[in-house]
Design an enzyme around this catalytic site. Structure first.
Site, mmCIF file in Angstrom:
data_model
loop_
_atom_site.group_PDB
_atom_site.id
_atom_site.type_symbol
_atom_site.label_atom_id
_atom_site.label_comp_id
_atom_site.label_asym_id
_atom_site.label_seq_id
_atom_site.Cartn_x
_atom_site.Cartn_y
_atom_site.Cartn_z
ATOM 1 N N GLU A 28 40.278 38.134 19.052
ATOM 2 C CA GLU A 28 40.750 39.054 20.107
ATOM 3 C C GLU A 28 40.696 38.413 21.498
ATOM 4 O O GLU A 28 40.100 37.345 21.682
ATOM 5 C CB GLU A 28 39.922 40.342 20.094
ATOM 6 C CG GLU A 28 38.443 40.109 20.339
ATOM 7 C CD GLU A 28 37.751 41.250 21.076
ATOM 8 O OE1 GLU A 28 38.301 41.794 22.045
ATOM 9 O OE2 GLU A 28 36.605 41.559 20.692
ATOM 10 N N LYS A 90 43.163 45.595 30.106
ATOM 11 C CA LYS A 90 42.497 45.745 28.808
ATOM 12 C C LYS A 90 43.366 46.672 27.957
ATOM 13 O O LYS A 90 43.618 47.812 28.347
ATOM 14 C CB LYS A 90 41.101 46.333 29.031
ATOM 15 C CG LYS A 90 40.345 46.685 27.769
ATOM 16 C CD LYS A 90 38.964 47.220 28.117
ATOM 17 C CE LYS A 90 38.351 47.982 26.971
ATOM 18 N NZ LYS A 90 37.057 48.600 27.327
ATOM 19 N N VAL A 110 39.600 45.271 20.046
ATOM 20 C CA VAL A 110 39.554 45.242 18.578
ATOM 21 C C VAL A 110 40.679 46.100 17.998
ATOM 22 O O VAL A 110 41.396 45.669 17.088
ATOM 23 C CB VAL A 110 38.167 45.692 18.067
ATOM 24 C CG1 VAL A 110 38.185 45.933 16.564
ATOM 25 C CG2 VAL A 110 37.112 44.650 18.430
ATOM 26 N N ASP A 142 33.382 60.091 24.596
ATOM 27 C CA ASP A 142 33.775 58.678 24.627
ATOM 28 C C ASP A 142 33.509 58.016 23.275
ATOM 29 O O ASP A 142 32.385 57.624 22.956
ATOM 30 C CB ASP A 142 33.043 57.940 25.756
ATOM 31 C CG ASP A 142 33.617 56.545 25.983
ATOM 32 O OD1 ASP A 142 34.382 56.063 25.119
ATOM 33 O OD2 ASP A 142 33.291 55.936 27.018
ATOM 34 N N SER A 144 35.235 54.968 20.957
ATOM 35 C CA SER A 144 36.204 53.866 21.057
ATOM 36 C C SER A 144 37.371 54.037 20.088
ATOM 37 O O SER A 144 37.189 54.456 18.939
ATOM 38 C CB SER A 144 35.505 52.544 20.762
ATOM 39 O OG SER A 144 36.451 51.498 20.741
ATOM 40 N N ALA A 145 38.548 53.673 20.575
ATOM 41 C CA ALA A 145 39.746 53.667 19.715
ATOM 42 C C ALA A 145 39.586 52.685 18.558
ATOM 43 O O ALA A 145 40.302 52.773 17.559
ATOM 44 C CB ALA A 145 40.978 53.297 20.544
ATOM 45 N N ASP A 146 38.629 51.752 18.680
ATOM 46 C CA ASP A 146 38.390 50.816 17.574
ATOM 47 C C ASP A 146 38.104 51.578 16.285
ATOM 48 O O ASP A 146 38.544 51.178 15.202
ATOM 49 C CB ASP A 146 37.175 49.913 17.859
ATOM 50 C CG ASP A 146 37.409 48.955 19.015
ATOM 51 O OD1 ASP A 146 38.556 48.860 19.501
ATOM 52 O OD2 ASP A 146 36.430 48.295 19.425
ATOM 53 N N LYS A 163 26.617 47.190 19.414
ATOM 54 C CA LYS A 163 25.600 46.967 20.433
ATOM 55 C C LYS A 163 24.824 48.235 20.734
ATOM 56 O O LYS A 163 25.368 49.329 20.642
ATOM 57 C CB LYS A 163 26.282 46.503 21.714
ATOM 58 C CG LYS A 163 25.727 45.203 22.207
ATOM 59 C CD LYS A 163 26.400 44.737 23.435
ATOM 60 C CE LYS A 163 27.807 44.408 23.343
ATOM 61 N NZ LYS A 163 28.867 44.675 22.686
HETATM 62 N N1 PSU Z 1 31.835 44.164 22.426
HETATM 63 C C1 PSU Z 1 31.467 42.982 22.978
HETATM 64 N N2 PSU Z 1 32.288 42.340 23.817
HETATM 65 C C2 PSU Z 1 33.529 42.869 24.096
HETATM 66 C C3 PSU Z 1 33.925 44.098 23.473
HETATM 67 C C4 PSU Z 1 33.044 44.700 22.655
HETATM 68 O O1 PSU Z 1 30.383 42.506 22.733
HETATM 69 O O2 PSU Z 1 34.259 42.271 24.890
HETATM 70 C C5 PSU Z 1 35.298 44.640 23.712
HETATM 71 C C6 PSU Z 1 36.128 44.598 22.414
HETATM 72 O O3 PSU Z 1 37.415 44.124 22.729
HETATM 73 C C7 PSU Z 1 36.165 46.039 21.975
HETATM 74 C C8 PSU Z 1 36.178 46.743 23.294
HETATM 75 O O4 PSU Z 1 37.288 46.363 21.191
HETATM 76 O O5 PSU Z 1 35.244 46.002 24.084
HETATM 77 C C9 PSU Z 1 35.776 48.189 23.188
HETATM 78 O O6 PSU Z 1 36.060 48.843 24.375
HETATM 79 P P1 PSU Z 1 35.925 50.426 24.444
HETATM 80 O O7 PSU Z 1 34.462 50.684 24.277
HETATM 81 O O8 PSU Z 1 36.446 50.790 25.807
HETATM 82 O O9 PSU Z 1 36.737 50.986 23.334
HETATM 83 MN MN MN Z 2 35.847 54.469 25.539
#
Ligand code: PSU
Ligand code: MN
Length: 307
Positions: A28, A90, A110, A142, A144-146, A163
């Site tokens: 990614e 992003k 992701v 909140d 994540s879309a992941d 994490k």
């Molecule tokens: N975890 C990490 N480093 C990162 C990310 C996650 O240790 O850079 C990034 C990944 O690209 C993941 C995104 O898909 O953060 C998730 O963002 P959000 O929580 O806004 O969905």
């Molecule tokens: Mn989010």
């Protein structure tokens, strides 16, 4: 598919791999532009590609450049994404059509990387950590879309667990609801990114790349669409002290709350704050765990392709 081809740009190296049915591992780009500071982000991106090659696969780093969904990047693209950092948008799933229609650039998360990988038939993807259910999600919503991407897109993601900035048990619950198997590589406990263990269990322990590859094939043969999450503990020598990390994470979350940071900014903000609070040791660990995941993803990929 014809219409789709207008939007996709595949590098020579990746096209050659696709033509010859060689194993390909996706990588990614949000981790490059938003996850690490320059120039370590660039070095890490290049090292990841090399580790994939050294382990017998072809790397396909994914990003959006001038509106094209790029699968496999040139060195100057990686340099641009690394140097431009947070100024690159992003891009998660919902952002893809906007950035493509604007013919703009985007660092893919992701979710977006899984989707683009799936368009060209790539089955495996290595990263550091995935997004998940944030702490306090019962109020902020909140998530994540992941996680929803895992519900629909047939790609296996190798990560070092979620994490501790996230709510780990809620993240596991969500994945269960969405029908996503969470595998621990040689472990029963869910790794917590900077540390090898959390207080939570994965769904299944698997001990070899072959076992994981067989399960992936079986899942998709059975028409069970969606991803697989493989969690790979950070190597012992690079794992960090849990108490120190939890303290830094709590402080970073408090700081984000005080500043009113939310939405897509929160994950990059927390990562950067934690790196600063731990004076860079967490960044070194982050880099090592990503390397480790690139290696495991390559081994699983080779097993999947039977090479
Ligand atoms: N975890 C990490 N480093 C990162 C990310 C996650 O240790 O850079 C990034 C990944 O690209 C993941 C995104 O898909 O953060 C998730 O963002 P959000 O929580 O806004 O969905
Ligand atoms: Mn989010």
């Amino acid at each position: 598919m014809n219409k789709m081809n207008n939007y996709i740009k595949i590098s020579k190296e990746v096209q050659n791999a696709l033509d010859n049915n060689l194993p390909i591992v996706a990588l990614e780009s949000t981790i490059i532009s938003h996850g690490m500071p320059y120039p370590k982000n660039l070095h890490t991106a290049l090292e990841c590609e090399q580790i994939v090659r050294d382990n017998g696969c072809v790397p396909a780093t994914i990003a959006i450049i001038k509106g094209k969904l790029c699968v496999g990047l040139e060195k100057e693209d990686l340099e641009y994404l690394a140097y431009t950092g947070l100024k690159v948008t992003k891009v998660s799933r919902r952002d893809i059509p906007v950035i493509v229609a604007k013919e703009a650039d985007g660092a893919t998360t992701v979710s977006a990387t899984m989707y683009i990988a799936s368009l060209v038939g790539i089955k495996i993807f290595a990263t550091g950590g995935i997004g998940g259910v944030h702490r306090g999600a019962e109020v902020s919503m909140d998530i994540s879309a992941d996680l929803d991407e895992f519900a629909k897109t047939n790609v296996t993601v190798v990560c070092a667990g979620a994490k501790a900035i996230l709510d780990l048990p809620k993240t596991l619950e969500y994945l269960e609801t969405k029908g996503v198997p969470v595998i621990g590589y040689q472990t029963k406990t869910l790794p917590a990114f900077y540390t090898r263990k959390s207080n939570y269990s994965v769904d299944y322990q698997m001990d070899t790349p072959e076992e994981i590859a067989k399960m992936m094939k079986t899942k998709w043969d059975l028409g069970l669409n969606g991803g697989v999450l493989v969690t790979n503990p950070i190597p012992e020598e690079y794992s960090l002290d849990e108490d120190v990390m939890n303290k830094a994470i709590d402080e970073a979350i408090e700081s984000a709350n005080n500043l009113g940071i939310s939405g897509k900014e929160i994950t990059p903000y927390l990562l950067d704050k934690i790196q600063k609070l731990t004076s860079g040791t967490s960044l070194e660990s982050n880099i090592k765990l990503v390397h480790n995941n690139c290696k495991l993803a390559s081994l699983i990929c080779k097993a999947y392709y039977g090479t």
